[in-house]
Design an enzyme around this catalytic site. Structure first.
Site, short mmCIF file in Angstrom:
data_model
loop_
_atom_site.label_atom_id
_atom_site.label_comp_id
_atom_site.label_asym_id
_atom_site.label_seq_id
_atom_site.Cartn_x
_atom_site.Cartn_y
_atom_site.Cartn_z
N LYS A 278 0.87 -1.19 0.00
CA LYS A 278 0.00 0.00 0.00
C LYS A 278 0.90 1.23 0.00
O LYS A 278 1.70 1.41 0.91
CB LYS A 278 -0.90 -0.01 1.25
CG LYS A 278 -1.65 1.31 1.49
CD LYS A 278 -2.60 1.23 2.69
CE LYS A 278 -3.21 2.59 3.02
NZ LYS A 278 -4.13 2.56 4.18
N ASP A 283 -2.82 10.17 3.50
CA ASP A 283 -4.21 9.73 3.65
C ASP A 283 -5.00 10.77 4.46
O ASP A 283 -4.95 10.77 5.69
CB ASP A 283 -4.25 8.36 4.34
CG ASP A 283 -5.68 7.83 4.48
OD1 ASP A 283 -6.60 8.42 3.88
OD2 ASP A 283 -5.85 6.81 5.18
N LYS A 290 -10.58 12.75 7.68
CA LYS A 290 -10.13 12.43 9.02
C LYS A 290 -10.12 13.69 9.88
O LYS A 290 -9.95 14.79 9.36
CB LYS A 290 -8.69 11.88 8.97
CG LYS A 290 -8.55 10.48 8.42
CD LYS A 290 -7.09 10.06 8.43
CE LYS A 290 -6.88 8.68 7.82
NZ LYS A 290 -7.49 7.58 8.56
N ASP A 301 1.47 6.38 5.55
CA ASP A 301 0.51 5.42 5.00
C ASP A 301 1.05 4.72 3.74
O ASP A 301 0.36 3.90 3.14
CB ASP A 301 -0.81 6.14 4.70
CG ASP A 301 -2.02 5.24 4.92
OD1 ASP A 301 -1.88 4.21 5.61
OD2 ASP A 301 -3.09 5.58 4.40
N ASP A 360 -12.35 6.74 3.40
CA ASP A 360 -11.14 6.57 4.21
C ASP A 360 -10.68 5.11 4.22
O ASP A 360 -9.59 4.80 4.69
CB ASP A 360 -11.39 7.08 5.63
CG ASP A 360 -10.11 7.34 6.40
OD1 ASP A 360 -9.03 7.28 5.79
OD2 ASP A 360 -10.20 7.61 7.61
N GLU A 362 -9.41 3.41 1.94
CA GLU A 362 -8.85 3.49 0.60
C GLU A 362 -7.74 2.47 0.34
O GLU A 362 -7.52 2.07 -0.80
CB GLU A 362 -8.31 4.91 0.36
CG GLU A 362 -6.88 5.18 0.85
CD GLU A 362 -6.71 5.07 2.35
OE1 GLU A 362 -7.72 5.14 3.07
OE2 GLU A 362 -5.56 4.92 2.82
N ARG A 364 -7.51 -0.70 1.07
CA ARG A 364 -7.99 -1.98 0.54
C ARG A 364 -8.39 -1.84 -0.93
O ARG A 364 -8.35 -2.82 -1.68
CB ARG A 364 -9.15 -2.49 1.41
CG ARG A 364 -10.36 -1.62 1.42
CD ARG A 364 -11.28 -1.90 2.60
NE ARG A 364 -10.76 -1.32 3.85
CZ ARG A 364 -11.35 -1.43 5.03
NH1 ARG A 364 -12.47 -2.10 5.15
NH2 ARG A 364 -10.81 -0.88 6.10
N1 BES Z 1 -4.41 4.52 6.82
C1 BES Z 1 -5.55 4.24 7.59
C2 BES Z 1 -5.29 3.28 8.74
C3 BES Z 1 -4.38 3.75 9.83
C4 BES Z 1 -4.90 4.27 10.99
C5 BES Z 1 -3.02 3.62 9.71
C6 BES Z 1 -4.06 4.68 12.00
C7 BES Z 1 -2.19 4.02 10.74
C8 BES Z 1 -2.70 4.53 11.88
C9 BES Z 1 -6.63 3.62 6.71
O1 BES Z 1 -6.66 4.04 5.41
C10 BES Z 1 -7.95 4.00 7.31
O2 BES Z 1 -8.24 5.16 7.32
N2 BES Z 1 -8.70 3.03 7.79
C11 BES Z 1 -9.95 3.26 8.39
C12 BES Z 1 -10.93 2.26 7.85
C13 BES Z 1 -12.35 2.54 8.20
C14 BES Z 1 -12.83 3.79 7.52
C15 BES Z 1 -13.19 1.36 7.78
C16 BES Z 1 -9.77 3.14 9.90
O3 BES Z 1 -9.01 2.29 10.34
O4 BES Z 1 -10.39 3.92 10.63
ZN ZN Z 2 -4.87 4.70 4.67
MN MN Z 3 -7.76 5.82 5.15
#
Ligand code: BES
Ligand code: ZN
Ligand code: MN
Length: 510
Positions: A278, A283, A290, A301, A360, A362, A364
């Site tokens: 990834k 992000d 966010k 990220d 968010d 993204e 996956r």
């Molecule tokens: N890049 C984030 C995940 C992340 C969170 C990495 C904290 C490092 C530290 C990912 O893209 C994300 O935003 N995931 C969301 C998914 C949700 C919207 C289903 C999350 O984990 O809140």
């Molecule tokens: Zn992310």
């Molecule tokens: Mn995200």
């Protein structure tokens, strides 16, 4: 860092500092089960992990004084140690002798580097503890020392740029010297590749756009003799990577699909390992934006992608006889007038339709197309690495990365590599029950399965694109960034997962 092996007597070595590990030999248990004489805590019995009597004797008074606790990472520095040719002797505690493994040694070596470099010392000699098999010890010391040598303060005007330039490892005279040389060289390649990855992750998003990440990858590939192709938006659309493009469409920065190939002469046709990373260089969350707090951290990220680039570097230099393709899906995730919106439906390269619930989620999306593309390129085994979910941090904290697998055989192989590499990871389930969480009423699947089991829902989503190809998914959201500095590692990018992946790839060549 220049690494040299020495087989001479430690006390005869001329060096800025000799480093010896102090281990506690006190028997804390009376019969291995019951705590010793309940009301008196046994005093530590500290001995240096070295067979050299001169080294033992110069430290004996201090170690017996009661001033040294023997707790891991405690340091004591002696100047002009009597009877040694070294200018200094650094004693560094490693805890209980019985429990001391190469996992601890790796960290102790890192701590020795960080202690000495903070004092402006540039070179030292580390005595390999005799209780650990010599090859294993050499690997651990070299890897740990390189990890410890990294500092992230690149843009500080007062950056001291203190680092250790040269490390001598003092091993026992009756070791297999050629085997130790090989171990040291391999560990150096791995440690440098890990720091290469950390350098990429450390850069802020304005200095590490998808284009720059691709440039860094191709430059590296050129240096180590790998094929590298970088594709832009046109190719992503032409390949019908609708999930990847759905994320990329919202950004003014062009995306990059980075494909690195390692095809050594003499490698069998199969397996072909696909390493998919990834590469979200920033992000924001997109339209599902966010909160501002901690958003600056989302520059990391792209750690999964940077890890795969580092793994390809290590593999190119270690030259195992197995084919490997590295794929990084790099883009920003931005809100804009062009950005995808919650409710949009995207068609992935595989043909599966995806309802975007949360922009968010993204990572996956880009990985869905990355994994499918890897299979199209002929990969027979897949691994992805991604800072995929906050939920994995809720589940496992900062100590363990999450591992998922759709196949027990590939998991067992990975787990073995993971243990050898001395990295902590924990398997999480992928049962069919979780599939309900990613059902959509308008499309094949949704991109967000809600809060409960969030790391698993994300993995279930990826599984739809790995299908029946044996696959490992590493969620490194909690481990790719060290939140607080530790004696053995600076705060910042950790490079975790690289060593396990290199070991995993090499296991196919053995
Ligand atoms: N890049 C984030 C995940 C992340 C969170 C990495 C904290 C490092 C530290 C990912 O893209 C994300 O935003 N995931 C969301 C998914 C949700 C919207 C289903 C999350 O984990 O809140
Ligand atoms: Zn992310
Ligand atoms: Mn995200």
């Amino acid at each position: 860092m220049k690494i040299t092996l020495s087989f001479s007597t430690p006390s005869e070595l001329e060096t800025e500092s000799l480093v010896a590990v102090a281990l506690d030999h006190a028997d804390k248990t009376s019969n291995g089960k019951e705590p010793a004489a309940s009301n008196k805590i046994e005093k530590p019995q500290l001995k240096l992990a070295s067979g050299d009597a001169a080294v033992q004797s110069v430290a004996a008074d201090l170690l017996g004084s009661g001033e040294v606790t023997g707790r891991p990472f405690e340091t004591n520095l002696l100047h002009k140690p009597v009877g040694l040719k070294a200018k200094r002797l650094l004693l560094i505690s490693g805890g209980a002798a019985k429990k001391f493994t190469s996992y601890d040694l790796r960290r102790i070596a890192g701590a020795a580097v960080r202690t000495l470099k903070a004092r402006g010392i540039r070179s030292f000699a580390f005595i390999a503890p005799p209780s650990i098999p010599a090859e294993e010890a050499v690997r651990a010391i070299v890897e740990g020392a390189l990890v410890g040598n990294f500092d992230p303060d690149y843009y500080r005007s007062d950056r001291k740029d203190q680092k250790i330039d040269a490390l001598t490892i003092v091993a026992s005279g009756n070791s297999d010297k050629a085997a130790l040389e090989k171990a040291a060289n391999e560990a150096l390649i791995i440690g440098e590749s890990q720091n290469f990855t950390r350098d990429l992750v450390n850069e802020p998003a304005n200095r590490m756009t998808p284009t720059i990440l691709a440039e860094r990858a191709s430059k590296m590939c050129q240096e180590v003799g790998l094929k590298c192709e970088v594709y832009g938006a046109d190719k992503i659309k032409e390949l019908k990577m609708g999930a990847f493009w759905g994320v990329a469409q919202g950004s003014d920065e062009p995306p990059a699909l980075i494909v690195m190939r390692y095809e050594p002469a003499g490698a069998p046709e199969k397996p072909v390992l696909g390493l998919v990373g990834k590469g979200i260089t920033f992000d924001t969350g997109g339209i599902s934006i966010k909160p501002a707090d901690n958003m600056e951290k989302m520059k990391y990220d792209m750690a999964g992608g940077a890890t795969m680039i580092g793994v390809m570097r290590a593999i190119a230099l270690l030259k195992p006889k197995v084919k490997v393709i590295g794929i990084v899906c790099a883009t920003e995730n931005m809100p804009s007038g062009k950005a995808q919106k919650p409710g949009d439906v995207q068609i992935a390269m595989s043909g599966k339709s995806i309802e975007i619930i949360n922009t968010d989620a993204e990572g996956r999306l880009v990985l869905a197309d990355g994994l499918f593309y890897a299979r199209q390129l002929g990969c027979t085994h897949l691994v992805d690495a991604a800072t995929l979910t906050g939920a994995v941090v809720v589940a496992l904290g900062y100590a363990n990365a999450g591992v998922f697998a759709n196949d027990d055989a590939i998991y067992e192989r990975f787990h073995k590599a993971n243990e050898e590499a001395g990295e902590k990871m924990w398997r999480l389930p992928l049962d069919d029950e979780y599939k309900d969480n990613i059902k959509s009423s308008i499309a094949d699947i949704v991109n967000s399965g809600g809060r409960w089991g969030g790391a698993i829902n994300a993995a279930m989503f990826l599984k739809e694109f790995a299908e029946d190809t044996p696959w490992i998914h590493l969620d490194i959201a909690g481990t790719a960034w060290t939140e607080e500095q530790k004696p053995w590692i600076a705060k910042g990018p950790s490079g975790i997962a690289l060593r396990s992946l290199v070991e995993f790839v090499q296991s196919f060549a053995n």
